[in-house]
Scaffold this motif. Sequence first.
Motif, mmCIF file in Angstrom:
data_model
loop_
_atom_site.group_PDB
_atom_site.id
_atom_site.type_symbol
_atom_site.label_atom_id
_atom_site.label_comp_id
_atom_site.label_asym_id
_atom_site.label_seq_id
_atom_site.Cartn_x
_atom_site.Cartn_y
_atom_site.Cartn_z
ATOM 1 N N LYS A 35 83.652 54.298 55.564
ATOM 2 C CA LYS A 35 82.167 53.979 55.912
ATOM 3 C C LYS A 35 81.415 54.813 56.740
ATOM 4 O O LYS A 35 81.826 55.338 57.989
ATOM 5 C CB LYS A 35 81.760 52.513 56.057
ATOM 6 C CG LYS A 35 82.259 51.425 55.096
ATOM 7 C CD LYS A 35 81.767 49.917 55.502
ATOM 8 C CE LYS A 35 82.447 48.890 54.717
ATOM 9 N NZ LYS A 35 81.777 47.742 55.092
ATOM 10 N N GLY A 40 76.274 57.188 51.130
ATOM 11 C CA GLY A 40 76.244 56.095 50.079
ATOM 12 C C GLY A 40 77.584 55.142 50.132
ATOM 13 O O GLY A 40 77.911 54.838 51.291
ATOM 14 N N ARG A 41 78.244 55.019 48.956
ATOM 15 C CA ARG A 41 79.264 54.167 48.895
ATOM 16 C C ARG A 41 80.675 55.119 48.610
ATOM 17 O O ARG A 41 81.517 54.815 48.065
ATOM 18 C CB ARG A 41 79.209 53.193 47.657
ATOM 19 C CG ARG A 41 78.134 52.162 48.252
ATOM 20 C CD ARG A 41 78.100 50.942 47.104
ATOM 21 N NE ARG A 41 77.177 51.323 45.875
ATOM 22 C CZ ARG A 41 77.209 50.404 45.137
ATOM 23 N NH1 ARG A 41 77.625 49.346 44.912
ATOM 24 N NH2 ARG A 41 76.084 50.929 44.042
ATOM 25 N N SER A 335 70.518 57.813 47.375
ATOM 26 C CA SER A 335 70.190 56.797 48.347
ATOM 27 C C SER A 335 71.213 56.056 48.941
ATOM 28 O O SER A 335 72.653 56.555 48.631
ATOM 29 C CB SER A 335 69.190 55.615 47.510
ATOM 30 O OG SER A 335 70.053 54.923 46.951
ATOM 31 N N LYS A 336 71.319 55.102 49.894
ATOM 32 C CA LYS A 336 72.234 54.450 50.583
ATOM 33 C C LYS A 336 72.833 53.640 49.587
ATOM 34 O O LYS A 336 74.235 53.236 50.063
ATOM 35 C CB LYS A 336 71.439 53.505 51.670
ATOM 36 C CG LYS A 336 70.742 52.277 51.086
ATOM 37 C CD LYS A 336 70.196 51.390 52.294
ATOM 38 C CE LYS A 336 69.337 50.337 51.716
ATOM 39 N NZ LYS A 336 68.801 49.684 52.890
ATOM 40 N N ASP A 337 72.579 53.401 48.333
ATOM 41 C CA ASP A 337 73.568 52.542 47.545
ATOM 42 C C ASP A 337 74.162 53.279 46.400
ATOM 43 O O ASP A 337 74.702 52.698 45.523
ATOM 44 C CB ASP A 337 72.674 51.306 47.041
ATOM 45 C CG ASP A 337 71.585 51.692 46.013
ATOM 46 O OD1 ASP A 337 71.088 52.846 45.984
ATOM 47 O OD2 ASP A 337 71.255 50.871 45.112
ATOM 48 N N THR A 338 73.866 54.575 46.449
ATOM 49 C CA THR A 338 74.699 55.416 45.453
ATOM 50 C C THR A 338 75.963 55.435 45.748
ATOM 51 O O THR A 338 76.518 55.093 46.811
ATOM 52 C CB THR A 338 74.138 57.004 45.572
ATOM 53 O OG1 THR A 338 74.362 57.279 46.592
ATOM 54 C CG2 THR A 338 72.553 57.057 45.074
ATOM 55 N N TYR A 339 76.805 55.569 44.661
ATOM 56 C CA TYR A 339 78.230 55.514 44.539
ATOM 57 C C TYR A 339 78.869 56.871 45.382
ATOM 58 O O TYR A 339 79.918 56.904 45.734
ATOM 59 C CB TYR A 339 79.067 55.514 43.193
ATOM 60 C CG TYR A 339 78.867 54.241 42.586
ATOM 61 C CD1 TYR A 339 79.574 53.133 43.011
ATOM 62 C CD2 TYR A 339 77.907 53.762 41.802
ATOM 63 C CE1 TYR A 339 79.315 51.742 42.360
ATOM 64 C CE2 TYR A 339 77.412 52.753 41.434
ATOM 65 C CZ TYR A 339 78.399 51.716 41.612
ATOM 66 O OH TYR A 339 77.961 50.437 41.272
ATOM 67 N N TYR A 345 70.275 56.775 37.556
ATOM 68 C CA TYR A 345 69.444 55.233 37.682
ATOM 69 C C TYR A 345 68.514 55.001 36.530
ATOM 70 O O TYR A 345 68.041 56.060 35.799
ATOM 71 C CB TYR A 345 68.657 55.206 39.041
ATOM 72 C CG TYR A 345 69.335 55.182 40.108
ATOM 73 C CD1 TYR A 345 69.365 53.932 40.905
ATOM 74 C CD2 TYR A 345 70.140 56.036 40.760
ATOM 75 C CE1 TYR A 345 70.112 53.670 42.147
ATOM 76 C CE2 TYR A 345 70.675 56.028 42.010
ATOM 77 C CZ TYR A 345 70.754 54.681 42.652
ATOM 78 O OH TYR A 345 71.334 54.593 43.951
ATOM 79 N N LYS A 359 67.397 51.142 38.909
ATOM 80 C CA LYS A 359 68.679 50.644 39.150
ATOM 81 C C LYS A 359 69.532 51.550 38.821
ATOM 82 O O LYS A 359 69.400 52.383 37.664
ATOM 83 C CB LYS A 359 68.523 49.455 38.270
ATOM 84 C CG LYS A 359 67.610 48.187 38.653
ATOM 85 C CD LYS A 359 67.668 46.907 37.779
ATOM 86 C CE LYS A 359 67.005 45.824 37.779
ATOM 87 N NZ LYS A 359 67.243 44.764 37.201
ATOM 88 N N ASN A 360 70.770 51.246 39.480
ATOM 89 C CA ASN A 360 71.842 52.141 39.208
ATOM 90 C C ASN A 360 72.522 51.883 37.994
ATOM 91 O O ASN A 360 72.745 50.510 37.635
ATOM 92 C CB ASN A 360 72.854 52.194 40.312
ATOM 93 C CG ASN A 360 73.843 52.887 40.480
ATOM 94 O OD1 ASN A 360 74.939 53.080 39.578
ATOM 95 N ND2 ASN A 360 73.991 53.918 41.547
#
Length: 673
Positions: A35, A40-41, A335-339, A345, A359-360
């Motif tokens: 992490k 992102g992820r 963004s912070k929640d992208t894979y 999105y 939304k992704n």
Amino acid sequence: MGVRICILLIFVSTLTFAQKVKWASQVISVSSEYKDPLLGREYRALHALGRPSKYPKMSATPSAWQSMTADNPDGEYLLVGFDTTMAVKQIAIFENFGAGSISSVEGLDQNNKIYPIRTFFPGYNLSSSQVTTIRLPTKTSFKLKGLKISFNSLRVKGYSQVDAIGISDSDDPIESSLKLTTDANAFLARENLGNVINSKFNEICPVVSPDGQKLYFTRWKHPDNLGANKNQDIWVSNWQPDRTWSKPTLYPAPLNNEENNAVCGISPNGKTLLLNNVYGKDGTMEKGVSFSFLLRTGEWSFPKALKIVNFKNKSEYSEYTLAPDGKVLLMTTESKDTYGGKDIYVSFLNADDTWSEPKNVGPVVNTGESESTPFIAPDGVTMYFSSSGHVGYGNNDIFLSRRLDDTWQNWSAPENLGPIVNTPQWDGYFSVSAKGDFAYFSSTENSMGAEDIFRIKIPEKAKPLTLVQMTGQVINQKTKEAMSARIVIKAKGNPSDTLSIDYDPYSGDYSFMWPAKKAFTIQVKKAGYFSKLENFDYSTSTNFLAINRNFFLQTVEKNKAYIFANVSFDQGKADLKPGFEAEADKVVALLAENAQYKLLLEGHTDNQGDWNDNLKLSIERVENVKNYLISKGVEANRIQTKGWGGSKPLANNLLEDTRKSNRRVEFTLIAIE
């Protein structure tokens, strides 16, 4: 020195079975995952799920699982599950980087019992990236639900990565199911559009209009571009009768300015352009997306920014595409929640003209690397996009995925579009027309200078759904003049699958696209007019259809009697015959749209039989129609009834052919006092 591989077993089968490859679909447990607050992820355990992202060109990638620390003396493990339990003969672990750290593999059955499958000793790896395969002599005695892979992190210095984990009940190598075609005939040869369109400068971002008549694209650093820096500008070419593209013209202001300009999409009627960036009145540009509308003067309006709730983008770049109904927007943002990198999105149009928080679209499409240049085909189902995170031929390939439901977050597994479209270089910006005959895309391979625009004839497997394009006008039946109206298109059997058009004759013909395989109804309505409701079914069509269809609406006049069309009766009967519903429903809609009216229903018979019996029969016929209207939501107090028996014939009663038209029900609209 210890033995390097625990056991080597060879099994030869005289039977050939169809291979069933299943990929890990769930992370049950993991010792750690990498992490970084700035990412992102990327590198998370979820990237070990699904098909591999880099095979056969395996290398370090953020689209793979990587532990939090490089060399953990306590070891690491990854426990994954599969969506189908089965006895297996083969396991493949795609070690994308730092291969050689696996110490053991264990199987998990349906009762969560652990079975040892294979022990690995130091030095089993042949390279730093490899497919590590376990082949068993016979299928496992249990149905495998999950796999636990344990790692000795100290065996190989630095990080190790796992990109995918597959299982199979066959001896056929699992990696063979991932082979990309090398058959150049998979696609017909791609065609460079030549020096009419392409130059020694960059031609990118081709977008073909839904009707296939206009090609919008962007030129970068072209000497005819606006401004001192010659940034990206929009150009357009027209399809000519000789089946060639015309010499392109530069779009004027306000669509082009001294900054970077690009068309992202076009509405089905060609009168709305989706443009990259938000235009400032002072000529400045900000991240975002805008609409420009074709005015009655033939000019384009100043671009209007789309207000997207909580829109954020860490990337310098973003791309957009608009669904044909104009109510769904796909975009790439980071963004912070992208894979990983930019993801695709989805955002939906709200009632207040804003757009919902993006939304992704999910990990089937999005990977730990960047996805870009999405394009929704005019069928509203097929999406083409480019990615460096799926198995491909080069560093960025073009893929196809189809939407599986109305959430826009469930998609089919992406399919690589093949070796003629995709090259060892960067490929993207894939666009098709509604006809589904040709696709346009950008590539540097065999270009005339920098990036060029190419086209290919699309094979069946990559085509969007066959479409019907319907155009026309709504016309006043009495004056024969076009008039505004509301057009509602609904899929038969699925009323929620709806498209609405507010038709304005000053903007030209109405126009919409619809998948041919879905039968549909069209309702045309306007206050003060009888609604039109018609059924259409082109489900047997395999090629694009262009249909011109005008709808004529009849003015509603109060205190005038109208006959219920298709509402007929057998001799001496009051029962409504099948087929009456469509006409009766038009009256239901008429009352719903005109609250100022109530209804007078009048029943009639022919002259056969007793006069008193006929009077009673005419009343029964009226009551049956009234009861149906009430069952459809019409208030009983808005309906008056009267029976006339056979006293008001419309036609001669001597012959049955003419006499049957006297067996009828009429309705009259009366103003509510």
